[in-house]
Design a protein around this motif. Structure first.
Motif, PDB file in Angstrom:
ATOM      1  N   PHE A 115       4.404   1.769   1.871  1.00 23.86           N
ATOM      2  CA  PHE A 115       5.497   2.669   1.540  1.00 23.86           C
ATOM      3  C   PHE A 115       5.007   4.083   1.718  1.00 23.86           C
ATOM      4  N   VAL A 116       5.758   4.902   2.442  1.00 24.17           N
ATOM      5  CA  VAL A 116       5.411   6.302   2.619  1.00 24.17           C
ATOM      6  C   VAL A 116       5.759   7.010   1.314  1.00 24.17           C
ATOM      7  N   VAL A 117       4.748   7.614   0.714  1.00 23.72           N
ATOM      8  CA  VAL A 117       4.973   8.278  -0.588  1.00 23.72           C
ATOM      9  C   VAL A 117       4.633   9.751  -0.503  1.00 23.72           C
ATOM     10  N   ARG A 139      17.968   8.107  -2.933  1.00 26.14           N
ATOM     11  CA  ARG A 139      16.682   8.572  -2.430  1.00 26.14           C
ATOM     12  C   ARG A 139      16.437   7.972  -1.058  1.00 26.14           C
ATOM     13  N   SER A 140      15.591   8.646  -0.318  1.00 26.83           N
ATOM     14  CA  SER A 140      15.167   8.147   0.984  1.00 26.83           C
ATOM     15  C   SER A 140      13.881   7.353   0.791  1.00 26.83           C
ATOM     16  N   ALA A 141      13.751   6.270   1.528  1.00 27.26           N
ATOM     17  CA  ALA A 141      12.547   5.449   1.465  1.00 27.26           C
ATOM     18  C   ALA A 141      12.144   5.064   2.886  1.00 27.26           C
ATOM     19  N   VAL A 142      10.837   5.012   3.111  1.00 24.51           N
ATOM     20  CA  VAL A 142      10.307   4.554   4.395  1.00 24.51           C
ATOM     21  C   VAL A 142       9.302   3.456   4.096  1.00 24.51           C
ATOM     22  N   ALA A 143       9.511   2.309   4.733  1.00 29.29           N
ATOM     23  CA  ALA A 143       8.621   1.169   4.548  1.00 29.29           C
ATOM     24  C   ALA A 143       8.157   0.678   5.915  1.00 29.29           C
ATOM     25  N   HIS A 164       0.827  -1.200   0.000  1.00 29.05           N
ATOM     26  CA  HIS A 164       0.000   0.000   0.000  1.00 29.05           C
ATOM     27  C   HIS A 164       0.867   1.258   0.000  1.00 29.05           C
ATOM     28  N   ALA A 165       0.320   2.314  -0.591  1.00 28.56           N
ATOM     29  CA  ALA A 165       0.884   3.650  -0.433  1.00 28.56           C
ATOM     30  C   ALA A 165       0.364   4.192   0.894  1.00 28.56           C
ATOM     31  N   VAL A 200      -3.544   0.500  -3.140  1.00 26.70           N
ATOM     32  CA  VAL A 200      -2.755  -0.707  -3.365  1.00 26.70           C
ATOM     33  C   VAL A 200      -1.824  -0.459  -4.542  1.00 26.70           C
ATOM     34  N   MET A 201      -0.520  -0.535  -4.286  1.00 28.98           N
ATOM     35  CA  MET A 201       0.492  -0.321  -5.312  1.00 28.98           C
ATOM     36  C   MET A 201       0.843  -1.629  -6.019  1.00 28.98           C
ATOM     37  N   ALA A 202       0.748  -2.729  -5.314  1.00 32.85           N
ATOM     38  CA  ALA A 202       1.047  -4.050  -5.864  1.00 32.85           C
ATOM     39  C   ALA A 202       0.399  -5.080  -4.957  1.00 32.85           C
ATOM     40  N   ASP A 203       0.216  -6.267  -5.506  1.00 33.31           N
ATOM     41  CA  ASP A 203      -0.437  -7.337  -4.754  1.00 33.31           C
ATOM     42  C   ASP A 203       0.204  -8.639  -5.188  1.00 33.31           C
TER      43      ASP A 203
END
Length: 112
Positions: free
Chosen positions: A110-112, A92-96, A33-34, A40-43
């Protein structure tokens, strides 16, 4: 394994661009999820999840995610990462945020 060990395992497989190893840390129907929208970004129930990461690993030979910080609360693990080599782009920075079940990751945001 603990939630942290499971998330560490998928991170190591990600950094090795080991698709089968990476997928092995996720439940067969894991939704991605975003956050905060919940979109839902992917499943993982269909081919999109696997295809997404196969394409990423193939196109990003220098891909690497460095763990910057982690918060764990029960079965929830929140990672901040510094990702380099992502499709040849800049760092890039990513937060999951991962919800971890007894032996696999069951939900991802994922924080977008």
């Amino acid at each position: 394994m603990s939630p942290e060990e499971i998330v560490d395992g998928q991170l190591a497989a990600y950094n090795a661009r080991d698709l089968e190893g990476f997928l092995g840390f996720y439940a067969k129907d894991v939704p991605v999820h975003a956050f905060p929208s919940g979109e839902v970004m992917a499943d993982r129930s269909g081919p999109a999840f696997e295809e997404r990461y196969a394409a990423l690993f193939e196109s990003s030979p220098d891909l690497h995610a460095e763990l910057v910080s982690r918060v764990t609360h029960g079965r929830i693990v929140i990672d901040q990462e510094r990702v380099t080599g992502f499709m040849g782009g800049e760092a890039r920075s990513a937060v999951a945020m991962y919800e971890v079940g007894p032996d696999r990751i069951e939900k991802v945001w994922f924080v977008v």
